[in-house]
Design a protein around this motif. Structure first.
Motif, short mmCIF file in Angstrom:
data_model
loop_
_atom_site.label_atom_id
_atom_site.label_comp_id
_atom_site.label_asym_id
_atom_site.label_seq_id
_atom_site.Cartn_x
_atom_site.Cartn_y
_atom_site.Cartn_z
N TYR A 12 42.65 47.07 46.38
CA TYR A 12 41.61 47.96 45.85
C TYR A 12 41.57 47.87 44.33
N LEU A 13 42.73 47.99 43.70
CA LEU A 13 42.78 47.92 42.24
C LEU A 13 42.36 46.54 41.74
N SER A 14 42.79 45.50 42.44
CA SER A 14 42.42 44.14 42.04
C SER A 14 40.91 43.95 42.06
N GLU A 15 40.26 44.43 43.12
CA GLU A 15 38.81 44.26 43.23
C GLU A 15 38.07 45.11 42.21
N LYS A 16 38.48 46.35 42.02
CA LYS A 16 37.77 47.23 41.08
C LYS A 16 38.00 46.82 39.64
N ILE A 17 39.23 46.43 39.33
CA ILE A 17 39.48 45.97 37.96
C ILE A 17 38.75 44.66 37.71
N GLY A 18 38.61 43.85 38.77
CA GLY A 18 37.85 42.62 38.65
C GLY A 18 36.39 42.90 38.33
N TYR A 19 35.83 43.92 38.97
CA TYR A 19 34.44 44.29 38.67
C TYR A 19 34.29 44.62 37.19
N TRP A 20 35.16 45.48 36.68
CA TRP A 20 35.02 45.91 35.28
C TRP A 20 35.31 44.77 34.30
N ARG A 21 36.20 43.88 34.65
CA ARG A 21 36.46 42.72 33.78
C ARG A 21 35.23 41.81 33.72
N MET A 78 38.66 38.78 44.33
CA MET A 78 39.77 39.40 43.60
C MET A 78 39.58 39.11 42.09
N VAL A 79 40.34 40.02 41.35
CA VAL A 79 40.18 39.88 39.95
C VAL A 79 40.74 38.59 39.44
N PRO A 80 39.95 37.87 38.50
CA PRO A 80 40.57 36.73 37.87
C PRO A 80 41.49 37.17 36.77
N PRO A 81 42.76 36.82 36.82
CA PRO A 81 43.62 37.17 35.71
C PRO A 81 43.29 36.31 34.52
N GLU A 83 27.41 38.49 36.52
CA GLU A 83 26.77 39.76 36.89
C GLU A 83 26.70 39.91 38.40
N ASN A 84 26.20 38.90 39.10
CA ASN A 84 26.14 38.97 40.56
C ASN A 84 27.54 38.85 41.17
N TRP A 85 28.35 38.02 40.56
CA TRP A 85 29.72 37.81 41.04
C TRP A 85 30.47 39.13 41.09
N CYS A 86 30.34 39.95 40.05
CA CYS A 86 31.11 41.19 39.99
C CYS A 86 30.70 42.16 41.09
N GLN A 87 29.50 41.99 41.63
CA GLN A 87 29.08 42.88 42.72
C GLN A 87 29.85 42.58 44.00
N ASP A 88 30.27 41.33 44.19
CA ASP A 88 31.18 41.03 45.31
C ASP A 88 32.48 41.81 45.14
N GLU A 89 33.02 41.79 43.93
CA GLU A 89 34.27 42.52 43.67
C GLU A 89 34.08 44.01 43.94
N ASN A 90 32.94 44.54 43.51
CA ASN A 90 32.68 45.96 43.68
C ASN A 90 32.57 46.34 45.16
N ARG A 91 31.85 45.51 45.93
CA ARG A 91 31.73 45.80 47.37
C ARG A 91 33.09 45.71 48.07
N HIS A 92 33.91 44.75 47.67
CA HIS A 92 35.24 44.65 48.27
C HIS A 92 36.07 45.89 47.96
N GLY A 93 35.97 46.35 46.71
CA GLY A 93 36.68 47.58 46.35
C GLY A 93 36.19 48.77 47.14
N ASP A 94 34.88 48.85 47.35
CA ASP A 94 34.31 49.95 48.15
C ASP A 94 34.85 49.92 49.58
N PHE A 95 35.04 48.70 50.11
CA PHE A 95 35.61 48.59 51.45
C PHE A 95 37.00 49.19 51.51
#
Length: 365
Positions: free
Chosen positions: A179-188, A1-4, A212-224
């Motif tokens: 979904y928004l948390s994971e995708k916004i986390g990727y972009w952050r 999830m996105v880190p605030p 860089e690698n960490w954000c790919q976890d967020e992206n895959r979660h968002g894709d799910f």
């Protein structure tokens, strides 16, 4: 999830221990800007029919099984003494960032772990996906908490599990929010990583090397969650879905913007402007959500950021009204006009005409 981003905390610098014997940090007081813990209708989740998009969900689960970041989160010698190089003010805002990020990741772990446990008998594919995501979130939270220990502090995650208030969301609301948390986390994450890659002198702590690698976890979660919503077509079709997607987009964007501007010192320490950073993240996340949400926000509307800035100013006044030793009823009276003003601004933002996703960016559909 996105880190605030960091949220101001008066106890961020209390009871400091050492890296080898960190003190347990008291959790920050819950506010509308702090991370929440969630629960949902487990029976409804277990009964979900995945057949409309089962192939894509199986493919995503196979990606999870590969666990690309299994060996990524390994600390190295760069962490040794890195905390001692930060000045007191930077240490303060960075520890706040670590705390809020760890809490957010741990919140995701608890939700995903409980889902995987409660639905595994009736919906094994969905349960397995949640188990893999829980693994990732636990790894992230542990890595962040270990970084906190470099500053002589750690969170008691067991205490948080037992004592944090849990917010109930229906399954479809969980879909939208996570979904928004994971995708916004990727972009952050990726925005910070790319900035620091170009400006290495602004890298205040080695944890950013992992983004860089960490954000790919967020992206895959968002894709799910993208695939899961497509398996539940009612969640992304019809008037009701359009209204709820608008609501969650606005709530997430507005909360992030107010929070980040309020703690702009953290971004300044990284050589970033909080407002410009958020505008980039909002634009990219809005564009990404057009792949699955039926509508997106018109973030280019001339009054969109004008109204968000009004929320920022009202939030500053709310914080000021909360300070001091005035009786609680008097504080409520002082804050009431700003709550009303915030409600009015959010209503104006909500009723600004959205953009239908099929018209927004046809190529991503």
């Amino acid at each position: 999830m996105v880190p605030p981003t960091a949220v101001a905390s008066s106890d961020a610098a209390t009871a400091i221990g050492t890296p080898n014997a960190p003190a347990t940090k008291d959790p920050v007081k819950d506010t509308i800007l702090t991370p929440r813990f969630y629960t949902t209708d487990f029976e409804a989740m277990a009964a979900m029919d995945l057949s409309p998009n089962a192939d894509e969900l199986e493919a995503i689960c196979e990606e999870f099984r590969k666990d690309y970041n299994r060996h990524h989160f390994v600390r190295n010698e760069e962490f040794e003494g890195a905390a001692d190089k930060l000045d007191p003010e930077t240490r303060k805002v960075f520890v706040e960032f670590l705390e809020q990020s760890c809490t957010s990741e741990f919140s995701g772990f608890l939700l995903y772990k409980e889902l995987s446990r409660r639905i595994k008998e009736r919906n094994p594919l969905l349960a397995e996906c949640f188990a893999h995501m829980a693994r990732d979130e636990a790894r992230h939270a542990g890595f962040l908490n270990k970084s906190m220990s470099d500053f002589g502090l750690q969170l008691d995650l067991g205490f948080l599990t037992a004592n944090k208030a849990y917010t109930y969301f229906k399954p479809e609301y969980i879909f939208y929010a996570t979904y928004l948390s994971e995708k916004i986390g990727y972009w952050r994450y990726i925005a910070i990583f790319r900035h620091l890659e170009k400006n290495p002198d602004s890298k205040i702590f080695p944890i950013f090397n992992f983004f860089e690698n960490w954000c790919q976890d967020e992206n895959r979660h968002g894709d799910f969650f993208d695939a899961l919503m497509k398996a539940q077509p009612k969640s992304v079709t019809g008037l009701r879905a359009r209204l709820w997607c608008r609501f969650f987009l606005l709530a997430v964007f507005a909360t992030m913007y107010v929070r980040d501007v309020a703690r702009k010192e953290f971004y300044e320490a990284l050589g970033l402007d909080a407002r410009e950073y958020d505008k980039y993240v909002i634009a990219k996340t809005n564009e990404t959500t057009a792949r699955v949400f039926p509508v997106v926000l018109n973030v280019d509307h001339p009054k969109f950021y004008t109204r968000l800035e009004r929320l920022v100013r009202n939030n500053d006044k709310l914080s000021a009204a909360d300070e001091g030793n005035a009786p609680a009823p008097l504080k409520v009276l002082r804050k009431l006009p700003y709550w009303v003003a915030n409600g009015a601004e959010m209503a104006k933002l909500f009723f600004t005409n959205p953009i239908r996703s099929e018209n927004y960016q046809p190529a991503v559909r």
